[in-house]
Scaffold this motif. Sequence first.
Motif, mmCIF file in Angstrom:
data_model
loop_
_atom_site.group_PDB
_atom_site.id
_atom_site.type_symbol
_atom_site.label_atom_id
_atom_site.label_comp_id
_atom_site.label_asym_id
_atom_site.label_seq_id
_atom_site.Cartn_x
_atom_site.Cartn_y
_atom_site.Cartn_z
ATOM 1 N N GLN A 190 0.809 -1.219 0.000
ATOM 2 C CA GLN A 190 0.000 0.000 0.000
ATOM 3 C C GLN A 190 0.843 1.271 0.000
ATOM 4 O OE1 GLN A 190 -2.562 -1.062 3.611
ATOM 5 N NE2 GLN A 190 -4.096 -0.060 2.305
ATOM 6 N N ILE A 191 2.135 1.151 -0.249
ATOM 7 C CA ILE A 191 3.031 2.292 -0.056
ATOM 8 C C ILE A 191 2.587 3.525 -0.839
ATOM 9 C CG2 ILE A 191 4.634 1.689 -1.909
ATOM 10 C CD1 ILE A 191 5.585 3.021 1.581
ATOM 11 N N SER A 192 1.990 3.335 -1.997
ATOM 12 C CA SER A 192 1.570 4.486 -2.815
ATOM 13 C C SER A 192 0.490 5.311 -2.118
ATOM 14 C CB SER A 192 1.064 4.018 -4.180
ATOM 15 O OG SER A 192 -0.088 3.208 -4.025
ATOM 16 N N GLU A 193 -0.200 4.715 -1.144
ATOM 17 C CA GLU A 193 -1.256 5.443 -0.430
ATOM 18 C C GLU A 193 -0.721 6.215 0.770
ATOM 19 O OE1 GLU A 193 -5.023 3.379 0.146
ATOM 20 O OE2 GLU A 193 -4.225 1.727 -1.074
ATOM 21 N N PHE A 194 0.545 6.016 1.085
ATOM 22 C CA PHE A 194 1.169 6.781 2.174
ATOM 23 C C PHE A 194 1.610 8.137 1.625
ATOM 24 C CE2 PHE A 194 1.119 2.581 3.872
ATOM 25 C CZ PHE A 194 1.227 2.677 5.252
ATOM 26 N N ALA A 195 0.629 8.922 1.234
ATOM 27 C CA ALA A 195 0.893 10.215 0.617
ATOM 28 C C ALA A 195 0.984 11.299 1.688
ATOM 29 C CB ALA A 195 -0.225 10.540 -0.381
ATOM 30 N N THR A 196 1.426 12.465 1.278
ATOM 31 C CA THR A 196 1.510 13.594 2.204
ATOM 32 C C THR A 196 0.156 13.827 2.874
ATOM 33 O OG1 THR A 196 3.234 14.663 0.896
ATOM 34 C CG2 THR A 196 1.971 16.065 2.404
ATOM 35 N N GLY A 197 0.166 13.882 4.207
ATOM 36 C CA GLY A 197 -1.064 14.100 4.965
ATOM 37 C C GLY A 197 -1.712 12.848 5.493
ATOM 38 N N ALA A 198 -1.303 11.680 5.018
ATOM 39 C CA ALA A 198 -1.912 10.432 5.474
ATOM 40 C C ALA A 198 -1.466 10.120 6.905
ATOM 41 C CB ALA A 198 -1.524 9.288 4.546
ATOM 42 N N ALA A 199 -2.378 9.536 7.681
ATOM 43 C CA ALA A 199 -2.044 9.088 9.037
ATOM 44 C C ALA A 199 -1.510 7.663 8.963
ATOM 45 C CB ALA A 199 -3.267 9.145 9.934
ATOM 46 N N ALA A 200 -0.418 7.419 9.681
ATOM 47 C CA ALA A 200 0.242 6.124 9.559
ATOM 48 C C ALA A 200 0.712 5.638 10.921
ATOM 49 C CB ALA A 200 1.437 6.226 8.613
ATOM 50 N N GLU A 201 0.853 4.320 11.011
ATOM 51 C CA GLU A 201 1.451 3.691 12.182
ATOM 52 C C GLU A 201 2.613 2.844 11.704
ATOM 53 O OE1 GLU A 201 -0.830 1.918 15.610
ATOM 54 O OE2 GLU A 201 -0.001 0.063 14.749
#
Length: 457
Positions: free
Chosen positions: A61-72
């Motif tokens: 899913q790395i392409s969805e880790f865009a600027t502004g995304a919340a991540a753990e």
Amino acid sequence: MQKLRVKAALEASASQSGVIIQGWVRTRRDSKDFSFMEINDGSCLKGIQVVVDAGTPGYDQISEFATGAAAEIEGDLVESPGKGQKWEVKATTIKLIGAAPEEYPLQKKRHSDEFLRSIAHLRGRTNKFGAMFRIRSETAKAVHDFFHENGFFNMHSPILTGSDCEGAGEMFRVTTLDLHNPIPKDFDTEDFFGKEANLTVSGQLSAETYALSHGRVYTFGPTFRAENSNTARHAAEFWMIEPEAAFFDLEDNMQLGEDLLKYIIKRVREQCADDLELFTKWVDKTLEATLDNIQNNPFERVSYTEAIEILQKAQKKFEFPVEWGIDLQTEHERFLTETAFKKPVIVYDYPKDIKAFYMRLNDDEKTVAAMDVLVPRIGEIIGGSQREERLDVLERRIDELGLNKDDYWWYLDLRRFGSAPHSGFGMGFERLLMLITGITNIRDVIPYPRTPKSLDF
């Protein structure tokens, strides 16, 4: 697994296995077999770099880790081989908590303050406003610590009031009446409190009651003024710091104001050095010198009459002409601090006709024991006075200003029963933050500014 704030991770003394970092993606850069992400959780200015190998769970899913995304991010805190950072996180698992589609308005570029006000719910994610509100938090803590260390009790003053502390009339009316139907003739008695109610412009009058039972108190809370002003210095909702101390005269009051300012500036410079550096670099390159000046110099003290004489002799044409009896304007205040004395100045003993009814009348019957603390670049930062403790004089002042003594019966009681000299002042919290950061618009030092025709968020 141990959850770590980014600030704690960056300041770690040793590498750690099995950590969890949660925050928002600032940037992401992909290579063939791995990706670099910068994660920031608001705990500090800098983000932490996360290295994600292609085989890491969640990498699909790395392409969805865009600027502004919340991540753990789960992984290990390890020494970084890159320059400018001691630690990075070697990810073992990445989870997308909340996606941020392409229309996310905060991209990697500088945005104007005006644009960011239109998205005030998101501007805390920018470097500038993230730093601003960490400084706001630390400044508030410093206020409480200062007063605690000096024997003051914190008092929660009421927001709803039936009194006009300043006598200015610029107050917000609060009502339960149905304004879509005809208002009854006796609308005050028909209303919830049976009298006119307003949002407070000051906690001072309430603080005086507890100063005359507990010696030293302070209020720190929201205040409101219905002033139709769109200047960069005014807002309809703002926070005020208002200490009140029994057996304090005007001299004690001036010293308290000076000590408070120096304490707060010293604390914020120690605790928020990285955040302040952003403002000295990008907002006001003279900021460090301004704060040095305030922190390290004794404040000059001059009477209002002396200040007027200095201004009249100045080789400068002011927009507002100078004569005894005027209220000093910002241009006058800045001349005194930046040109005449080149440091903070406390002006005292103002004409009674330009000050509030509760300020102690001096023996000349022309001036009151009022004081304003003026600082470079801002002008007035603190305004206060020794309060009038003599019942007969206070009643006379209320009558002179056309106020209703019945509204102040309890305030007058304080002068009937065990009256004592006491002093206090007010300092606008937002104006203080403008001084500390170099920000020039009050809308940018409060989370959600309230100004005429503006009540968003």
